[in-house]
Enzyme design. Structure first.
Site, mmCIF file in Angstrom:
data_model
loop_
_atom_site.group_PDB
_atom_site.id
_atom_site.type_symbol
_atom_site.label_atom_id
_atom_site.label_comp_id
_atom_site.label_asym_id
_atom_site.label_seq_id
_atom_site.Cartn_x
_atom_site.Cartn_y
_atom_site.Cartn_z
ATOM 1 N N HIS A 1 -46.825 -32.554 6.586
ATOM 2 C CA HIS A 1 -48.091 -33.149 7.027
ATOM 3 C C HIS A 1 -47.936 -34.516 7.707
ATOM 4 C CE1 HIS A 1 -50.001 -29.936 4.787
ATOM 5 N NE2 HIS A 1 -49.215 -30.230 3.779
HETATM 6 O O1 RIB Z 1 -51.734 -33.787 1.829
HETATM 7 C C1 RIB Z 1 -50.532 -34.286 2.327
HETATM 8 C C2 RIB Z 1 -50.460 -35.793 2.152
HETATM 9 O O2 RIB Z 1 -50.445 -36.122 0.773
HETATM 10 C C3 RIB Z 1 -49.200 -36.395 2.693
HETATM 11 O O3 RIB Z 1 -49.467 -37.702 3.110
HETATM 12 C C4 RIB Z 1 -48.294 -36.388 1.510
HETATM 13 O O4 RIB Z 1 -47.222 -37.295 1.651
HETATM 14 C C5 RIB Z 1 -49.223 -36.771 0.421
HETATM 15 O O5 RIB Z 1 -49.354 -38.147 0.392
#
Ligand code: RIB
Ligand code: CA
Length: 316
Positions: free
Chosen positions: A242
């Site tokens: 992500h």
């Molecule tokens: O949902 C994904 C996010 O949540 C990313 O930033 C991951 O590192 C967690 O922080």
């Protein structure tokens, strides 16, 4: 061809496997000028996310990027991060050589305030974590708003979530902070979960990572294996990363689609706490100036993979 001027950015992260790979992309990009990084709790405790950020920047060849420590918990909720998806140390058990330096003496809000004041151009804040640090900054130093070009944020969604059916991790962990930042009037580019789930590496691509060669590729291979072990089942098509997807908005904005919306955050709902309420069908008839969130909807998967491998190769 190199741009005449790089985009000045400050990265707020809870490093984290996907934060780490976002740093890997950002550090090698000729488009970005990383002024500093701040840490927050989220994927792991503040001690672990700070150590990982310092270690990772040194490993990636940029020990000169200053790092300041942020909040160890949300604004109002007295919960400490424990983590699980990113392993006990936050980077899937990977052991970096320990960084030779310590964090900046300032706390994250004062550190960011000073960096903003010293930069002749407006700065993009890249928030890969809960928005606690940025909410504190805007509350304590509202004049900083004028120095911020936009906030690029990993989080938010329509009709989906990861810790809950409707809330994404970085909003769910500190919904009040997310609400305050979104209401600040600063343009927020939201790399939604809907968007980042479309950006993944296939199993065949994951198998090629180590073969790129060099220490950065070997490290990426190890942390990706650990990430796949905990999250690989979430997307049958491949592994989502992500924060890496989010950072690509700065290095390759053309691979995304999105639009401007009015967005608010539910902070109370018994079932919906941390949900981003996106006025997707314009029910509220807000004027354009109140639609301050540019909600990223899709990312080009093949470009995502190409950009990642190009970044890896650049480390030699
Ligand atoms: O949902 C994904 C996010 O949540 C990313 O930033 C991951 O590192 C967690 O922080
Ligand atoms: Ca993160």
């Amino acid at each position: 061809m190199y741009p005449e001027k790089k985009i000045p950015i400050i990265i707020d992260c809870d490093t984290g496997i996907d934060d780490l790979l976002a740093l890997l992309l950002a550090v090698q990009s000729p488009l970005l000028d990383i002024l500093g990084a701040t840490t927050t709790a989220g994927n792991q405790t503040i001690e672990n996310t700070t150590r990982n950020t310092l270690d990772a920047l040194e490993f990636l060849g940029r020990p000169d990027i200053p790092v300041a420590v942020g909040r160890d918990r949300p604004l109002y909720r007295n919960v400490l991060a424990q983590g699980s998806i990113h392993g006990a140390n936050g980077v899937g058990g990977y052991r970096f050589p320990a960084a030779k330096r310590t964090p900046d003496h300032r706390a994250a809000p004062e550190f960011v305030r000073d960096l903003l004041a010293a930069c002749p151009d407006k700065v993009t804040l890249v928030a890969l974590a809960p928005l606690t640090n940025i909410a504190v900054l805007l509350e304590k130093y509202p004049a900083c708003k004028e120095r911020i070009d936009k906030i690029l944020f990993m989080g938010g969604s329509i009709a989906t979530g990861n810790p809950t059916p409707v809330a994404t991790a970085n909003v769910w962990y500190d919904p009040e902070a997310a609400r305050a930042v979104i209401a600040s009037g600063i343009p927020v580019v939201m790399c939604s979960l809907n968007c980042s789930r479309g950006a993944y590496l296939t199993k065949a691509e994951l198998a090629k990572v180590r073969g790129v060669g060099g220490p950065a590729a070997a490290m990426a291979d190890e942390v990706l294996k650990a990430y796949y072990a905990t999250t690989g089942g979430q997307n049958p098509r491949g592994l989502n990363i992500h924060d890496l997807c989010t950072m690509m908005y700065l290095t390759d904005p053309g691979m995304f689609t999105g639009d401007w919306y009015f967005v608010d955050v539910e902070c109370k709902g018994e079932l919906t706490c941390g949900m981003t309420v996106v006025d997707y069908e314009d029910r509220l008839h807000k004027p354009r100036e109140e639609k301050t969130v540019y909600f990223l909807k899709t990312a080009d998967r093949d470009r995502f993979a190409d950009n990642f491998f190009r970044a890896l190769k650049s480390y030699g």
